[in-house]
Design an enzyme around this catalytic site. Structure first.
Site, PDB file in Angstrom:
ATOM      1  N   HIS A 156       6.653  11.799  -6.439  1.00  0.00           N
ATOM      2  CA  HIS A 156       8.079  10.830  -6.013  1.00  0.00           C
ATOM      3  C   HIS A 156       8.540   9.717  -4.815  1.00  0.00           C
ATOM      4  CE1 HIS A 156       9.471  13.516  -9.411  1.00  0.00           C
ATOM      5  NE2 HIS A 156       9.676  14.206  -8.663  1.00  0.00           N
ATOM      6  N   LYS A 157       7.708  10.168  -4.142  1.00  0.00           N
ATOM      7  CA  LYS A 157       8.513   9.753  -2.365  1.00  0.00           C
ATOM      8  C   LYS A 157       7.652   8.652  -2.672  1.00  0.00           C
ATOM      9  CE  LYS A 157      10.463  12.719   0.213  1.00  0.00           C
ATOM     10  NZ  LYS A 157      10.237  14.018   1.705  1.00  0.00           N
ATOM     11  N   PHE A 214      14.531  11.737  -8.555  1.00  0.00           N
ATOM     12  CA  PHE A 214      13.920  13.778  -8.526  1.00  0.00           C
ATOM     13  C   PHE A 214      15.222  14.142  -7.518  1.00  0.00           C
ATOM     14  CE2 PHE A 214      12.581  12.963  -3.828  1.00  0.00           C
ATOM     15  CZ  PHE A 214      12.458  11.838  -3.761  1.00  0.00           C
ATOM     16  N   ASP A 216      18.828  13.749  -6.699  1.00  0.00           N
ATOM     17  CA  ASP A 216      19.353  12.798  -7.571  1.00  0.00           C
ATOM     18  C   ASP A 216      20.352  12.829  -8.727  1.00  0.00           C
ATOM     19  OD1 ASP A 216      18.071  10.965  -6.223  1.00  0.00           O
ATOM     20  OD2 ASP A 216      16.238  10.770  -7.340  1.00  0.00           O
ATOM     21  N   ASP A 266      11.439  12.086   6.501  1.00  0.00           N
ATOM     22  CA  ASP A 266      12.051  13.181   5.893  1.00  0.00           C
ATOM     23  C   ASP A 266      13.404  13.185   5.735  1.00  0.00           C
ATOM     24  OD1 ASP A 266      11.262  16.327   5.552  1.00  0.00           O
ATOM     25  OD2 ASP A 266      12.376  16.269   7.342  1.00  0.00           O
TER      26      ASP A 266
HETATM   27  P1  IMP Z   1      11.835  16.755   1.708  1.00  0.00           P
HETATM   28  O1  IMP Z   1      12.165  15.415   3.228  1.00  0.00           O
HETATM   29  O2  IMP Z   1      10.590  15.894   1.138  1.00  0.00           O
HETATM   30  O3  IMP Z   1      11.145  17.652   3.059  1.00  0.00           O
HETATM   31  O4  IMP Z   1      12.388  16.395   1.049  1.00  0.00           O
HETATM   32  C1  IMP Z   1      14.153  17.782   0.543  1.00  0.00           C
HETATM   33  C2  IMP Z   1      14.167  17.661  -0.203  1.00  0.00           C
HETATM   34  O5  IMP Z   1      15.354  17.342  -0.082  1.00  0.00           O
HETATM   35  C3  IMP Z   1      13.985  18.417  -1.298  1.00  0.00           C
HETATM   36  O6  IMP Z   1      14.797  19.162  -1.920  1.00  0.00           O
HETATM   37  C4  IMP Z   1      13.308  16.722  -2.136  1.00  0.00           C
HETATM   38  O7  IMP Z   1      13.475  16.949  -3.530  1.00  0.00           O
HETATM   39  C5  IMP Z   1      14.904  16.113  -1.591  1.00  0.00           C
HETATM   40  N1  IMP Z   1      15.357  14.875  -2.173  1.00  0.00           N
HETATM   41  C6  IMP Z   1      14.489  14.243  -0.377  1.00  0.00           C
HETATM   42  N2  IMP Z   1      14.689  12.093  -0.602  1.00  0.00           N
HETATM   43  C7  IMP Z   1      15.117  12.382  -2.370  1.00  0.00           C
HETATM   44  C8  IMP Z   1      16.018  11.323  -3.114  1.00  0.00           C
HETATM   45  O8  IMP Z   1      15.497  10.695  -2.742  1.00  0.00           O
HETATM   46  N3  IMP Z   1      17.411  12.453  -3.551  1.00  0.00           N
HETATM   47  C9  IMP Z   1      17.361  13.165  -4.252  1.00  0.00           C
HETATM   48  N4  IMP Z   1      16.481  14.622  -3.422  1.00  0.00           N
HETATM   49  C10 IMP Z   1      16.174  14.195  -2.724  1.00  0.00           C
END
Ligand code: IMP
Length: 193
Positions: free
Chosen positions: A12-13, A149, A152, A69
């Site tokens: 997703h990122k 994702f 959101d 992060d």
């Molecule tokens: P991480 O940065 O990959 O550790 O993500 C941390 C958490 O935040 C995960 O549960 C992701 O699904 C959520 N997350 C990260 N970026 C987004 C975003 O842009 N929208 C919604 N949830 C996000």
């Protein structure tokens, strides 16, 4: 042409970053370079975890790379889940469970203000840099929308009355935490070019 490795396992990122990245940069994801090892994110802050990811890749490959992060910070919960956002409902890191857990915590709460915060880390020519992006908003009463994702479907950015998942990628990539952190990193990269 600057080549950068994006140190993330999140498809997703990668999708969001690729859609926002100008053409003069060649970005390779961990999948592109066939890196399958998990990177243990055991830092106490978003900054720690963002640095763990770039340092891991840089130490092994010696290449320029960036990572990020992201945490969801809810005012009435004192900034929780923050660095625990991915595993809020438990180590199994399930998005649905995380959303339900958060909505239950906010049941009957009128103050639903929250922000997404992204810390983007960059290692360029052996030097480390950090960039921050924040989008403020509030947590909806229930999920809506299919796009995006993670959280959101329950995050409504300030100035809108729909969730990121309803607004879609074009608007999200214009105003999001990740977009703002990326714009700062790009401004920096362009300034030293
Ligand atoms: P991480 O940065 O990959 O550790 O993500 C941390 C958490 O935040 C995960 O549960 C992701 O699904 C959520 N997350 C990260 N970026 C987004 C975003 O842009 N929208 C919604 N949830 C996000």
């Amino acid at each position: 042409m600057t080549e950068l490795i994006f140190a993330t396992h999140s498809d997703h990122k990668v999708k969001e970053i690729m859609a926002m990245m100008p053409q003069q940069f060649t970005v390779k994801s961990l999948k592109d370079i066939a890196w399958i090892e998990e990177i243990i994110e055991d830092g106490k802050t978003l900054e720690d975890n963002a640095l763990i990811k770039v340092r891991t890749i840089h130490q092994r490959l010696g290449k320029n790379c960036f990572a990020e992060d992201t945490g969801l910070e809810v005012n009435v919960l004192g900034g929780e889940p923050g660095v625990h956002t991915a595993r809020y409902a438990g180590e199994h890191r399930d998005t649905e469970d995380n959303i339900i857990f958060l909505l239950n915590k906010l049941e009957n709460k009128t103050d639903r203000r929250a922000q997404f915060r992204t810390v983007m880390s960059l290692i360029l020519d052996q030097k480390e840099f950090l960039f921050e992006g924040i989008v403020r908003g509030h947590i909806a009463e229930k999920k809506s929308g299919e796009s995006g994702f993670g959280y959101d479907p329950i995050f409504i950015p300030e100035g809108y009355d729909q969730s990121f998942a309803q607004l879609g990628s074009e608007i999200k990539n214009r105003i999001s935490h990740r977009a703002q952190a990326l714009q700062k990193m790009l401004a920096f990269l362009n300034s030293i070019d």
